[in-house]
Design a protein around this motif. Structure first.
Motif, mmCIF file in Angstrom:
data_model
loop_
_atom_site.group_PDB
_atom_site.id
_atom_site.type_symbol
_atom_site.label_atom_id
_atom_site.label_comp_id
_atom_site.label_asym_id
_atom_site.label_seq_id
_atom_site.Cartn_x
_atom_site.Cartn_y
_atom_site.Cartn_z
ATOM 1 N N ASN A 1 -7.393 7.994 -12.917
ATOM 2 C CA ASN A 1 -8.708 7.430 -12.615
ATOM 3 C C ASN A 1 -8.717 5.904 -12.664
ATOM 4 O OD1 ASN A 1 -8.435 6.976 -15.326
ATOM 5 N ND2 ASN A 1 -10.418 7.824 -15.904
ATOM 6 N N GLY A 2 -7.556 5.306 -12.831
ATOM 7 C CA GLY A 2 -7.475 3.852 -12.887
ATOM 8 C C GLY A 2 -7.847 3.275 -14.230
ATOM 9 N N GLY A 3 -8.135 4.115 -15.190
ATOM 10 C CA GLY A 3 -8.572 3.641 -16.490
ATOM 11 C C GLY A 3 -7.475 3.022 -17.332
ATOM 12 N N SER A 4 -6.245 3.379 -17.062
ATOM 13 C CA SER A 4 -5.103 2.832 -17.803
ATOM 14 C C SER A 4 -4.088 2.276 -16.823
ATOM 15 C CB SER A 4 -4.440 3.916 -18.648
ATOM 16 O OG SER A 4 -5.320 4.396 -19.636
ATOM 17 N N THR A 5 -3.567 1.109 -17.147
ATOM 18 C CA THR A 5 -2.528 0.503 -16.317
ATOM 19 C C THR A 5 -1.404 -0.006 -17.212
ATOM 20 O OG1 THR A 5 -3.664 -1.634 -16.347
ATOM 21 C CG2 THR A 5 -4.074 -0.191 -14.448
ATOM 22 N N TYR A 6 -0.249 -0.135 -16.590
ATOM 23 C CA TYR A 6 0.937 -0.654 -17.277
ATOM 24 C C TYR A 6 1.628 -1.651 -16.363
ATOM 25 C CZ TYR A 6 5.829 -0.973 -18.513
ATOM 26 O OH TYR A 6 7.082 -1.452 -18.800
ATOM 27 N N TYR A 7 2.174 -2.717 -16.958
ATOM 28 C CA TYR A 7 2.949 -3.701 -16.194
ATOM 29 C C TYR A 7 4.211 -4.067 -16.960
ATOM 30 C CZ TYR A 7 -1.391 -4.290 -13.623
ATOM 31 O OH TYR A 7 -2.512 -4.066 -12.864
ATOM 32 N N ALA A 8 5.286 -4.191 -16.225
ATOM 33 C CA ALA A 8 6.503 -4.731 -16.823
ATOM 34 C C ALA A 8 6.242 -6.185 -17.220
ATOM 35 C CB ALA A 8 7.656 -4.657 -15.826
ATOM 36 N N ASP A 9 6.906 -6.632 -18.269
ATOM 37 C CA ASP A 9 6.704 -7.999 -18.735
ATOM 38 C C ASP A 9 6.981 -9.033 -17.641
ATOM 39 O OD1 ASP A 9 7.928 -7.452 -22.145
ATOM 40 O OD2 ASP A 9 5.956 -7.140 -21.245
ATOM 41 N N ARG B 1 -6.060 1.595 -7.308
ATOM 42 C CA ARG B 1 -6.059 2.793 -6.465
ATOM 43 C C ARG B 1 -7.446 3.055 -5.923
ATOM 44 N NH1 ARG B 1 -3.765 7.418 -9.899
ATOM 45 N NH2 ARG B 1 -4.323 8.701 -8.092
ATOM 46 N N ASP B 2 -7.465 3.704 -4.763
ATOM 47 C CA ASP B 2 -8.703 4.151 -4.129
ATOM 48 C C ASP B 2 -8.532 5.637 -3.867
ATOM 49 O OD1 ASP B 2 -10.836 4.774 -2.473
ATOM 50 O OD2 ASP B 2 -10.767 2.871 -1.409
ATOM 51 N N ASN B 3 -9.092 6.451 -4.747
ATOM 52 C CA ASN B 3 -8.890 7.898 -4.627
ATOM 53 C C ASN B 3 -9.569 8.469 -3.381
ATOM 54 O OD1 ASN B 3 -7.286 7.988 -6.887
ATOM 55 N ND2 ASN B 3 -8.925 8.637 -8.267
ATOM 56 N N ALA B 4 -10.596 7.816 -2.899
ATOM 57 C CA ALA B 4 -11.263 8.284 -1.682
ATOM 58 C C ALA B 4 -10.350 8.120 -0.467
ATOM 59 C CB ALA B 4 -12.563 7.532 -1.466
ATOM 60 N N LYS B 5 -9.421 7.159 -0.543
ATOM 61 C CA LYS B 5 -8.498 6.905 0.560
ATOM 62 C C LYS B 5 -7.086 7.413 0.264
ATOM 63 C CE LYS B 5 -10.924 2.790 2.238
ATOM 64 N NZ LYS B 5 -10.810 1.340 2.549
ATOM 65 N N ASN B 6 -6.905 8.078 -0.885
ATOM 66 C CA ASN B 6 -5.567 8.563 -1.269
ATOM 67 C C ASN B 6 -4.528 7.439 -1.220
ATOM 68 O OD1 ASN B 6 -6.692 11.078 -1.526
ATOM 69 N ND2 ASN B 6 -5.206 12.124 -0.245
ATOM 70 N N THR B 7 -4.892 6.283 -1.722
ATOM 71 C CA THR B 7 -4.016 5.120 -1.595
ATOM 72 C C THR B 7 -3.937 4.363 -2.920
ATOM 73 O OG1 THR B 7 -4.591 4.888 0.747
ATOM 74 C CG2 THR B 7 -3.602 2.979 -0.322
ATOM 75 N N VAL B 8 -2.728 3.908 -3.219
ATOM 76 C CA VAL B 8 -2.506 3.036 -4.367
ATOM 77 C C VAL B 8 -1.957 1.709 -3.840
ATOM 78 C CG1 VAL B 8 -0.184 3.947 -4.800
ATOM 79 C CG2 VAL B 8 -1.444 2.854 -6.652
ATOM 80 N N SER C 1 0.843 -1.183 0.000
ATOM 81 C CA SER C 1 0.000 0.000 0.000
ATOM 82 C C SER C 1 0.884 1.241 0.000
ATOM 83 C CB SER C 1 -0.907 0.026 1.235
ATOM 84 O OG SER C 1 -1.763 -1.088 1.270
ATOM 85 N N CYS C 2 0.367 2.297 -0.602
ATOM 86 C CA CYS C 2 1.079 3.574 -0.610
ATOM 87 C C CYS C 2 0.054 4.665 -0.322
ATOM 88 C CB CYS C 2 1.740 3.805 -1.954
ATOM 89 S SG CYS C 2 2.448 5.460 -2.157
ATOM 90 N N ALA C 3 0.204 5.288 0.836
ATOM 91 C CA ALA C 3 -0.681 6.369 1.228
ATOM 92 C C ALA C 3 -0.061 7.694 0.822
ATOM 93 C CB ALA C 3 -0.919 6.333 2.724
ATOM 94 N N ALA C 4 -0.852 8.512 0.130
ATOM 95 C CA ALA C 4 -0.357 9.795 -0.360
ATOM 96 C C ALA C 4 -1.012 10.944 0.387
ATOM 97 C CB ALA C 4 -0.631 9.928 -1.846
ATOM 98 N N SER C 5 -0.246 11.983 0.632
ATOM 99 C CA SER C 5 -0.795 13.181 1.259
ATOM 100 C C SER C 5 -1.339 14.100 0.180
ATOM 101 C CB SER C 5 0.285 13.908 2.049
ATOM 102 O OG SER C 5 1.289 14.380 1.166
ATOM 103 N N GLY C 6 -2.135 15.068 0.595
ATOM 104 C CA GLY C 6 -2.585 16.071 -0.361
ATOM 105 C C GLY C 6 -3.967 15.800 -0.923
ATOM 106 N N ARG C 7 -4.643 16.886 -1.274
ATOM 107 C CA ARG C 7 -6.005 16.770 -1.760
ATOM 108 C C ARG C 7 -6.076 16.522 -3.251
ATOM 109 N NH1 ARG C 7 -8.132 22.313 0.629
ATOM 110 N NH2 ARG C 7 -6.008 22.852 0.035
ATOM 111 N N THR C 8 -4.933 16.535 -3.934
ATOM 112 C CA THR C 8 -4.959 16.394 -5.386
ATOM 113 C C THR C 8 -4.579 14.991 -5.844
ATOM 114 O OG1 THR C 8 -2.675 17.193 -5.494
ATOM 115 C CG2 THR C 8 -4.438 18.824 -5.748
#
Length: 125
Positions: A54-62, A72-79, A21-28
Motif C-alpha cells: 500500500n506504499g506505507g513502508s519504503t526501503y532505500y539502500a544507503d 506506486r499507483d495501484n490503480a495503474k498497476n505501476t511502480v 516505470s514498471c508495469a505489472a500484469s495481473g489483478r493482484t
C-alpha cells in the motif's frame, strides 16, 4: 503469473534525473510488495529500493537514500523509481522485482520470484 515490464532508462549526465516505470500484469498487483534492484558490470545484483503493497513502508539502500524515491499507483498497476542527482556509479541495469506470492518487502535477490527484463541506466561524468 506476474509479468513486469520496465521503461524509462537511458543516458543522462551526472546530476541529472530519470524516472523508471514498471508495469505489472495481473489483478493482484495491489496486494504485493515491489522492489527495484540494479546490477552493474562485474558486480552482484543489489536491492536499491522497495515498497510495501500500500506504499506505507519504503526501503532505500544507503547509496541512494535522499536521491531516489520509490512510489506506486495501484490503480495503474505501476511502480516508479524517481532518480535525482544521478552519479556515474548509479550506472547499471535496473530491474523491477517482486517476491509474489510471498510478501517480502525487503527481499534478497534469491527471494525474488519475478523479474522484469531490465532497463539500462547510464550516467556520464
Amino acid at each position: 503469473q506476474v509479468q513486469l515490464v520496465e521503461s524509462g532508462g537511458g543516458l543522462v549526465q551526472a546530476g541529472g534525473s530519470l524516472r523508471l516505470s514498471c508495469a505489472a500484469s495481473g489483478r493482484t498487483f495491489s496486494s504485493y510488495a515491489m522492489s527495484w534492484f540494479r546490477q552493474a558490470p562485474g558486480k552482484e545484483r543489489e536491492l536499491v529500493a522497495a515498497i510495501s503493497w500500500n506504499g506505507g513502508s519504503t526501503y532505500y539502500a544507503d547509496s541512494v537514500k535522499g536521491r531516489f524515491t520509490i512510489s506506486r499507483d495501484n490503480a495503474k498497476n505501476t511502480v516508479y523509481l524517481q532518480m535525482n542527482s544521478l552519479k556515474p556509479e548509479d550506472t547499471a541495469v535496473y530491474y523491477c522485482a517482486t517476491s509474489f506470492p510471498g510478501n517480502i518487502v525487503i527481499p534478497r535477490a534469491h527471494e525474488v520470484n519475478y523479474w522484469g527484463q531490465g532497463t539500462q541506466v547510464t550516467v556520464s561524468s
